[in-house]
Design a protein around this motif. Structure first.
Motif, PDB file in Angstrom:
ATOM      1  N   ASP A  37      47.645  39.420  46.845  1.00 23.83           N
ATOM      2  CA  ASP A  37      47.970  39.374  45.423  1.00 23.83           C
ATOM      3  C   ASP A  37      47.811  37.960  44.868  1.00 23.83           C
ATOM      4  O   ASP A  37      47.257  37.761  43.776  1.00 23.83           O
ATOM      5  CB  ASP A  37      49.410  39.869  45.234  1.00 23.83           C
ATOM      6  CG  ASP A  37      49.784  39.999  43.769  1.00 23.83           C
ATOM      7  OD1 ASP A  37      49.030  40.666  43.044  1.00 23.83           O
ATOM      8  OD2 ASP A  37      50.802  39.428  43.357  1.00 23.83           O
ATOM      9  N   THR A  38      48.283  36.990  45.625  1.00 19.14           N
ATOM     10  CA  THR A  38      48.143  35.591  45.200  1.00 19.14           C
ATOM     11  C   THR A  38      46.676  35.217  45.045  1.00 19.14           C
ATOM     12  O   THR A  38      46.269  34.646  44.028  1.00 19.14           O
ATOM     13  CB  THR A  38      48.812  34.659  46.219  1.00 19.14           C
ATOM     14  OG1 THR A  38      50.199  34.960  46.293  1.00 19.14           O
ATOM     15  CG2 THR A  38      48.637  33.207  45.816  1.00 19.14           C
ATOM     16  N   ASN A  40      44.095  37.174  44.568  1.00 18.99           N
ATOM     17  CA  ASN A  40      43.471  37.886  43.454  1.00 18.99           C
ATOM     18  C   ASN A  40      43.857  37.275  42.110  1.00 18.99           C
ATOM     19  O   ASN A  40      43.043  37.239  41.187  1.00 18.99           O
ATOM     20  CB  ASN A  40      43.869  39.359  43.493  1.00 18.99           C
ATOM     21  CG  ASN A  40      43.063  40.145  44.510  1.00 18.99           C
ATOM     22  OD1 ASN A  40      42.074  39.643  45.041  1.00 18.99           O
ATOM     23  ND2 ASN A  40      43.499  41.353  44.791  1.00 18.99           N
ATOM     24  N   ARG A  41      45.110  36.766  42.023  1.00 21.16           N
ATOM     25  CA  ARG A  41      45.530  36.198  40.754  1.00 21.16           C
ATOM     26  C   ARG A  41      45.071  34.762  40.579  1.00 21.16           C
ATOM     27  O   ARG A  41      44.948  34.271  39.458  1.00 21.16           O
ATOM     28  CB  ARG A  41      47.055  36.291  40.615  1.00 21.16           C
ATOM     29  CG  ARG A  41      47.498  37.730  40.237  1.00 21.16           C
ATOM     30  CD  ARG A  41      48.993  37.841  39.965  1.00 21.16           C
ATOM     31  NE  ARG A  41      49.775  37.564  41.152  1.00 21.16           N
ATOM     32  CZ  ARG A  41      50.448  36.448  41.367  1.00 21.16           C
ATOM     33  NH1 ARG A  41      50.424  35.499  40.467  1.00 21.16           N
ATOM     34  NH2 ARG A  41      51.123  36.296  42.470  1.00 21.16           N
ATOM     35  N   CYS A  42      44.829  34.066  41.694  1.00 16.12           N
ATOM     36  CA  CYS A  42      44.432  32.659  41.600  1.00 16.12           C
ATOM     37  C   CYS A  42      42.977  32.483  41.191  1.00 16.12           C
ATOM     38  O   CYS A  42      42.626  31.490  40.566  1.00 16.12           O
ATOM     39  CB  CYS A  42      44.669  31.958  42.931  1.00 16.12           C
ATOM     40  SG  CYS A  42      46.372  31.419  43.164  1.00 16.12           S
ATOM     41  N   LYS A  44      39.201  33.769  39.503  1.00 15.66           N
ATOM     42  CA  LYS A  44      38.748  34.385  38.253  1.00 15.66           C
ATOM     43  C   LYS A  44      38.573  35.888  38.400  1.00 15.66           C
ATOM     44  O   LYS A  44      38.764  36.642  37.446  1.00 15.66           O
ATOM     45  CB  LYS A  44      37.404  33.773  37.829  1.00 15.66           C
ATOM     46  CG  LYS A  44      37.523  32.367  37.264  1.00 15.66           C
ATOM     47  CD  LYS A  44      36.151  31.862  36.873  1.00 15.66           C
ATOM     48  CE  LYS A  44      36.259  30.529  36.132  1.00 15.66           C
ATOM     49  NZ  LYS A  44      34.921  29.981  35.828  1.00 15.66           N
ATOM     50  N   GLN A  45      38.139  36.299  39.594  1.00 13.77           N
ATOM     51  CA  GLN A  45      37.957  37.711  39.875  1.00 13.77           C
ATOM     52  C   GLN A  45      38.674  38.034  41.178  1.00 13.77           C
ATOM     53  O   GLN A  45      38.884  37.146  41.997  1.00 13.77           O
ATOM     54  CB  GLN A  45      36.464  38.038  40.051  1.00 13.77           C
ATOM     55  CG  GLN A  45      35.600  37.667  38.875  1.00 13.77           C
ATOM     56  CD  GLN A  45      34.125  37.900  39.195  1.00 13.77           C
ATOM     57  OE1 GLN A  45      33.777  38.840  39.890  1.00 13.77           O
ATOM     58  NE2 GLN A  45      33.254  37.023  38.693  1.00 13.77           N
ATOM     59  N   PRO A  46      39.035  39.301  41.378  1.00 14.88           N
ATOM     60  CA  PRO A  46      39.708  39.661  42.628  1.00 14.88           C
ATOM     61  C   PRO A  46      38.808  39.462  43.845  1.00 14.88           C
ATOM     62  O   PRO A  46      37.598  39.709  43.773  1.00 14.88           O
ATOM     63  CB  PRO A  46      40.073  41.139  42.437  1.00 14.88           C
ATOM     64  CG  PRO A  46      39.399  41.594  41.209  1.00 14.88           C
ATOM     65  CD  PRO A  46      38.990  40.419  40.424  1.00 14.88           C
TER      66      PRO A  46
ATOM     67  N   SER B  96      40.948  30.747  38.706  1.00 16.22           N
ATOM     68  CA  SER B  96      41.338  31.127  37.354  1.00 16.22           C
ATOM     69  C   SER B  96      41.835  29.902  36.592  1.00 16.22           C
ATOM     70  O   SER B  96      42.533  29.060  37.160  1.00 16.22           O
ATOM     71  CB  SER B  96      42.460  32.163  37.430  1.00 16.22           C
ATOM     72  OG  SER B  96      43.163  32.204  36.216  1.00 16.22           O
ATOM     73  N   GLU B 100      48.172  30.922  38.844  1.00 22.31           N
ATOM     74  CA  GLU B 100      48.476  32.201  39.506  1.00 22.31           C
ATOM     75  C   GLU B 100      48.722  33.327  38.510  1.00 22.31           C
ATOM     76  O   GLU B 100      48.746  34.480  38.891  1.00 22.31           O
ATOM     77  CB  GLU B 100      49.712  32.061  40.389  1.00 22.31           C
ATOM     78  CG  GLU B 100      49.465  31.223  41.629  1.00 22.31           C
ATOM     79  CD  GLU B 100      50.560  31.437  42.665  1.00 22.31           C
ATOM     80  OE1 GLU B 100      51.224  32.474  42.617  1.00 22.31           O
ATOM     81  OE2 GLU B 100      50.743  30.565  43.512  1.00 22.31           O
ATOM     82  N   ASP B 101      48.978  32.974  37.265  1.00 27.09           N
ATOM     83  CA  ASP B 101      49.388  33.996  36.292  1.00 27.09           C
ATOM     84  C   ASP B 101      48.196  34.701  35.653  1.00 27.09           C
ATOM     85  O   ASP B 101      47.184  34.079  35.410  1.00 27.09           O
ATOM     86  CB  ASP B 101      50.250  33.337  35.205  1.00 27.09           C
ATOM     87  CG  ASP B 101      51.367  32.527  35.863  1.00 27.09           C
ATOM     88  OD1 ASP B 101      51.956  33.009  36.838  1.00 27.09           O
ATOM     89  OD2 ASP B 101      51.624  31.404  35.386  1.00 27.09           O
TER      90      ASP B 101
END
Lengths: 101, 101
Positions: A37-38, A40-42, A44-46, B96, B100-101
């Motif tokens: 999850d980290t 994927n959120r960090c 630009k894309q998963p 991103s 992380e958000d």
DNA sequence: GATCGCTACATTTAATGAAATATAACGAAG
DNA sequence: CTTCGTTATATTTCATTAAATGTAGCGATC
């Protein structure tokens, strides 16, 4: 991004699910899921795409973007390692043989 | 050993005490003391020597060994940085923009 | 008395683990 | 053809535990 997440990414790529990857790496499913999850959120894309349900309950796979990040990370890690290998070993030789104790 | 401990070592070297170094770095005295304690126990010899009492209540200074470790660490950091600078920025560009958000 | 190193304790925060819930393909009745 | 149970996973919630942090005080020396 660090060696642990990179290893997990490779494990997921190999076995096709987060839970099996977690088992292979000897960590809890939740920990693995949090790391994914980290990541994927960090970015630009998963890096990992997941599917829930289905005959085998679901699964996860590393995206093309994830493979790209992984390849870049490993290349960088390797290059940096080679680059300071001598200095690193000199520094390590100054560490106590007993760790922190 | 990481950038934080290296910075702290330099601060202590500059100001002559753990507590003043901690203030300068905006951390609690305890945190700074713990970091120094960890460093001293991790290496073969202490990197920081302390004195309690005295005209200004005591003080701390970075040992010759500590300066050696610090110099080696900084050199390694710099070399590794230069070495993978291009790749690192490419990788960072994939992160991103929102963290992380 | 001032300032600092050091320590013990309390507190707050983060990591961990366990358990409950949600999901959807698949196949077996009916 | 429809419904239902099975299955292995993803996801979330919650309690517990470990770790980091902050607080307060002690002893030392000038």
């Amino acid at each position: 991004m660090g060696p642990g997440k990179a290893d997990l990414l490779e494990a997921i790529d190999r076995v096709g699910s987060i839970s099996a990857g977690a088992r292979e790496m000897g960590m809890s499913y939740k920990r693995a899921w949090d790391l994914v999850d980290t990541m994927n959120r960090c970015f630009k894309q998963p890096l990992v795409a997941t599917a829930t349900g289905g005959s085998h309950g679901g699964g996860a796979h590393v995206t093309e973007f994830g493979h790209d990040v992984l390849r870049r990370y490993r290349a960088m890690e390797c290059k940096a390692n080679d680059c300071v290998s001598a200095e690193l070993h000199e520094l390590i030789s100054l560490l106590s043989p007993f760790g922190e104790d």
